[in-house]
Write a protein that holds these residues in place. Structure first.
Motif, PDB file in Angstrom:
ATOM      1  N   ALA A   1     101.265 -14.302 -50.903  1.00 36.04           N
ATOM      2  CA  ALA A   1     101.287 -15.598 -51.584  1.00 36.04           C
ATOM      3  C   ALA A   1     101.698 -15.443 -53.046  1.00 36.04           C
ATOM      4  CB  ALA A   1      99.919 -16.254 -51.486  1.00 36.04           C
ATOM      5  N   ARG A   2     101.213 -14.384 -53.697  1.00 38.03           N
ATOM      6  CA  ARG A   2     101.604 -14.122 -55.080  1.00 38.03           C
ATOM      7  C   ARG A   2     103.103 -13.891 -55.185  1.00 38.03           C
ATOM      8  NH1 ARG A   2      99.191  -8.874 -56.695  1.00 38.03           N
ATOM      9  NH2 ARG A   2      97.237 -10.070 -56.655  1.00 38.03           N
ATOM     10  N   GLU A   3     103.647 -13.074 -54.275  1.00 33.38           N
ATOM     11  CA  GLU A   3     105.072 -12.763 -54.325  1.00 33.38           C
ATOM     12  C   GLU A   3     105.927 -14.003 -54.085  1.00 33.38           C
ATOM     13  OE1 GLU A   3     108.203  -9.718 -52.106  1.00 33.38           O
ATOM     14  OE2 GLU A   3     106.106  -9.142 -52.426  1.00 33.38           O
ATOM     15  N   LEU A   4     105.430 -14.909 -53.250  1.00 35.34           N
ATOM     16  CA  LEU A   4     106.178 -16.123 -52.935  1.00 35.34           C
ATOM     17  C   LEU A   4     105.888 -17.263 -53.916  1.00 35.34           C
ATOM     18  CD1 LEU A   4     105.746 -16.110 -49.051  1.00 35.34           C
ATOM     19  CD2 LEU A   4     107.806 -15.510 -50.350  1.00 35.34           C
ATOM     20  N   GLY A   5     104.949 -17.049 -54.836  1.00 34.70           N
ATOM     21  CA  GLY A   5     104.618 -18.078 -55.800  1.00 34.70           C
ATOM     22  C   GLY A   5     103.865 -19.252 -55.209  1.00 34.70           C
ATOM     23  N   LEU A   6     103.067 -19.000 -54.168  1.00 35.76           N
ATOM     24  CA  LEU A   6     102.355 -20.087 -53.491  1.00 35.76           C
ATOM     25  C   LEU A   6     100.956 -20.275 -54.061  1.00 35.76           C
ATOM     26  CD1 LEU A   6     103.206 -19.338 -49.745  1.00 35.76           C
ATOM     27  CD2 LEU A   6     104.448 -20.778 -51.384  1.00 35.76           C
ATOM     28  N   PRO A   7     100.473 -21.519 -54.130  1.00 38.63           N
ATOM     29  CA  PRO A   7      99.074 -21.732 -54.496  1.00 38.63           C
ATOM     30  C   PRO A   7      98.153 -21.271 -53.371  1.00 38.63           C
ATOM     31  CG  PRO A   7     100.097 -23.804 -53.878  1.00 38.63           C
ATOM     32  CD  PRO A   7     101.196 -22.774 -53.895  1.00 38.63           C
ATOM     33  N   VAL A   8      96.974 -20.774 -53.753  1.00 40.90           N
ATOM     34  CA  VAL A   8      95.983 -20.304 -52.794  1.00 40.90           C
ATOM     35  C   VAL A   8      94.679 -21.055 -53.046  1.00 40.90           C
ATOM     36  CG1 VAL A   8      94.723 -18.320 -51.866  1.00 40.90           C
ATOM     37  CG2 VAL A   8      97.047 -18.012 -52.770  1.00 40.90           C
ATOM     38  N   VAL A   9      94.234 -21.808 -52.042  1.00 42.56           N
ATOM     39  CA  VAL A   9      92.945 -22.479 -52.128  1.00 42.56           C
ATOM     40  C   VAL A   9      91.887 -21.503 -51.630  1.00 42.56           C
ATOM     41  CG1 VAL A   9      91.558 -24.445 -51.390  1.00 42.56           C
ATOM     42  CG2 VAL A   9      94.029 -24.719 -51.759  1.00 42.56           C
ATOM     43  N   VAL A  10      90.967 -21.111 -52.519  1.00 38.84           N
ATOM     44  CA  VAL A  10      89.972 -20.095 -52.207  1.00 38.84           C
ATOM     45  C   VAL A  10      88.587 -20.751 -52.154  1.00 38.84           C
ATOM     46  CG1 VAL A  10      88.929 -17.907 -52.903  1.00 38.84           C
ATOM     47  CG2 VAL A  10      91.363 -18.349 -53.375  1.00 38.84           C
ATOM     48  N   VAL A  11      87.969 -20.720 -50.969  1.00 30.51           N
ATOM     49  CA  VAL A  11      86.624 -21.271 -50.816  1.00 30.51           C
ATOM     50  C   VAL A  11      85.621 -20.242 -51.310  1.00 30.51           C
ATOM     51  CG1 VAL A  11      84.939 -22.243 -49.206  1.00 30.51           C
ATOM     52  CG2 VAL A  11      87.395 -22.595 -48.822  1.00 30.51           C
ATOM     53  N   ARG A  12      84.809 -20.647 -52.273  1.00 33.28           N
ATOM     54  CA  ARG A  12      83.814 -19.725 -52.848  1.00 33.28           C
ATOM     55  C   ARG A  12      82.721 -19.396 -51.828  1.00 33.28           C
ATOM     56  NH1 ARG A  12      83.578 -23.763 -56.987  1.00 33.28           N
ATOM     57  NH2 ARG A  12      85.002 -23.357 -58.711  1.00 33.28           N
ATOM     58  N   ARG A  13      82.078 -18.246 -52.034  1.00 30.09           N
ATOM     59  CA  ARG A  13      80.985 -17.827 -51.173  1.00 30.09           C
ATOM     60  C   ARG A  13      79.730 -18.670 -51.423  1.00 30.09           C
ATOM     61  NH1 ARG A  13      80.889 -11.216 -51.498  1.00 30.09           N
ATOM     62  NH2 ARG A  13      82.993 -10.867 -50.652  1.00 30.09           N
ATOM     63  N   PRO A  14      78.919 -18.867 -50.382  1.00 32.68           N
ATOM     64  CA  PRO A  14      77.613 -19.497 -50.622  1.00 32.68           C
ATOM     65  C   PRO A  14      76.717 -18.530 -51.376  1.00 32.68           C
ATOM     66  CG  PRO A  14      77.796 -18.760 -48.343  1.00 32.68           C
ATOM     67  CD  PRO A  14      79.152 -18.569 -48.960  1.00 32.68           C
ATOM     68  N   PRO A  15      75.801 -19.046 -52.186  1.00 27.37           N
ATOM     69  CA  PRO A  15      74.925 -18.158 -52.953  1.00 27.37           C
ATOM     70  C   PRO A  15      73.962 -17.400 -52.045  1.00 27.37           C
ATOM     71  CG  PRO A  15      74.212 -20.434 -53.176  1.00 27.37           C
ATOM     72  CD  PRO A  15      75.521 -20.469 -52.448  1.00 27.37           C
ATOM     73  N   ALA A  16      73.631 -16.177 -52.439  1.00 30.05           N
ATOM     74  CA  ALA A  16      72.656 -15.373 -51.695  1.00 30.05           C
ATOM     75  C   ALA A  16      71.249 -15.836 -52.026  1.00 30.05           C
ATOM     76  CB  ALA A  16      72.823 -13.901 -52.039  1.00 30.05           C
ATOM     77  N   PRO A  17      70.295 -15.609 -51.132  1.00 26.87           N
ATOM     78  CA  PRO A  17      68.901 -15.990 -51.427  1.00 26.87           C
ATOM     79  C   PRO A  17      68.390 -15.275 -52.674  1.00 26.87           C
ATOM     80  CG  PRO A  17      69.174 -15.392 -49.113  1.00 26.87           C
ATOM     81  CD  PRO A  17      70.437 -15.007 -49.806  1.00 26.87           C
ATOM     82  N   GLY A  18      67.607 -15.972 -53.474  1.00 29.59           N
ATOM     83  CA  GLY A  18      67.063 -15.372 -54.674  1.00 29.59           C
ATOM     84  C   GLY A  18      65.986 -14.343 -54.368  1.00 29.59           C
ATOM     85  N   GLY A  19      65.911 -13.332 -55.203  1.00 29.23           N
ATOM     86  CA  GLY A  19      64.866 -12.333 -55.069  1.00 29.23           C
ATOM     87  C   GLY A  19      65.099 -11.260 -54.032  1.00 29.23           C
ATOM     88  N   VAL A  20      66.288 -11.252 -53.414  1.00 33.95           N
ATOM     89  CA  VAL A  20      66.602 -10.244 -52.400  1.00 33.95           C
ATOM     90  C   VAL A  20      67.568  -9.228 -53.001  1.00 33.95           C
ATOM     91  CG1 VAL A  20      67.562  -9.804 -50.112  1.00 33.95           C
ATOM     92  CG2 VAL A  20      66.290 -11.916 -50.553  1.00 33.95           C
TER      93      VAL A  20
END
Length: 257
Positions: free
Chosen positions: A210-229
Motif C-alpha cells: 500500500a505504501r509503494e502504491l500510495g494507497l490510504p490504509v484504514v487501520v482499526v486500533r486494538r481493543p484495550p487490555a484488561p487493567g492490572g494484568v
C-alpha cells in the motif's frame, strides 16, 4: 509440576508451546477457540472449543488443576481476554498476556486509524470505490450496507452472510509477499486497504505494498487490555515470566514445609 494453560491460536502461542515442550516439571495445554476449520496445531496437548464464559473457564481451570494461564490469543480476541481475566481473578491464578507489538506507520505511509470496524465502514466512501478488506471473515457484515463500493475480501475460511453486495471473496492464509500483494492490488485496481492492527510479520506485506502504491490504509486500533494484568511482547519474555512463577511456587511450598 507446573500446569500451564495457553490460550492460543496465534504464532506466538504455538512458539510458546514449543518452547515449553519437554521442559522438566512443566505440562502445557493449548486451547484453540475452534473458529478456523483447519488450524495450525501446536505441539503437545490441545483442547478445542469454548469454555462457556468466565465461569466455565474457572471451573475447567480448577478441574484440571492449572497453575498459571497465558493469554496468547489474537490481539482482537477481546471477549476471550476478558473471560481469562475474570476467571483468573475468580480462581486466584496468575495470568499473563502475550501480545506481539502493534504496527507503526513509517515514512510514506498514509494511515487512517479508527477505533472500530464500524468507524472504518463510515470512512471508506470518502477514500475510494475499490476496497481490499483484510479484517477477517466475521467482519464482513459490518460492510454489507456499502452498496456503492466494491470489495476484495480475504479470509482463511469462507465468510457467512450478510456480505457486501459487490464483493469477491479470496480464501488465503499468510504469510504473504510484497510482490504478491502488489500484484493483487494492481490486478483488482484497489483504492484503499482496510486492516486490523494485528501486528507481527506474517501479514505486513500488504502495508508495504500500500505504501509503494500510495494507497490510504484504514487501520482499526486494538481493543484495550484488561487493567492490572501483566503483559509481554515476546515468547522469550513469557518463558522468563513462567519461570519466575514456578520459582515463586517452589519457595512457597518450601516455606510451608
Amino acid at each position: 509440576m507446573l500446569n500451564v494453560l495457553v490460550l492460543g491460536g496465534t504464532d506466538e502461542a504455538r512458539r510458546l508451546a514449543a518452547a515449553l515442550a519437554g521442559r522438566a516439571g512443566t505440562h502445557v495445554v493449548s486451547s484453540l477457540a475452534g473458529r478456523v476449520r483447519d488450524p495450525k496445531l501446536p505441539v503437545g496437548e490441545v483442547r478445542e472449543g469454548g469454555f462457556g464464559g468466565p465461569a466455565g473457564l474457572a471451573a475447567w481451570l480448577a478441574g484440571r488443576r492449572i497453575d498459571v494461564v497465558v493469554d496468547a490469543t489474537h490481539p482482537f480476541a477481546a471477549r476471550m481476554t476478558a473471560s481469562a481475566a475474570e476467571a483468573a481473578r475468580a480462581t486466584g491464578l496468575p495470568l499473563l498476556i502475550l501480545r506481539r507489538p502493534g504496527w507503526r506507520p513509517g515514512p510514506g505511509d498514509d494511515w487512517r486509524p479508527v477505533p472500530s470496524l464500524e468507524a472504518a465502514a463510515e470512512l471508506l466512501p470518502a477514500l475510494g470505490e475499490r476496497v481490499f478488506l483484510t479484517t477477517g471473515r466475521r467482519s464482513l457484515p459490518v460492510f454489507a450496507g456499502l452498496d456503492g463500493l466494491w470489495f476484495l475480501a480475504r479470509s482463511v475460511d469462507p465468510p457467512e452472510p450478510p456480505l457486501p453486495r459487490r464483493a469477491e471473496i479470496l480464501l488465503s492464509r499468510g504469510p504473504f509477499t510484497v510482490e504478491g500483494e502488489l500484484a493483487l492490488m494492481r490486478e483488482h485496481r484497489i483504492d484503499v486497504l482496510v486492516t486490523k492492527d494485528s501486528g507481527g510479520r506474517m501479514t505486513t506485506a500488504k502495508l508495504h505494498a500500500a505504501r509503494e502504491l500510495g494507497l490510504p490504509v484504514v487501520v482499526v486500533r486494538r481493543p484495550p487490555a484488561p487493567g492490572g494484568v501483566p503483559a509481554v511482547e515476546t515468547v522469550e519474555e513469557a518463558v522468563a515470566w513462567l519461570e519466575s512463577v514456578a520459582h515463586a511456587g517452589q519457595r512457597r511450598r518450601g516455606h510451608a514445609g
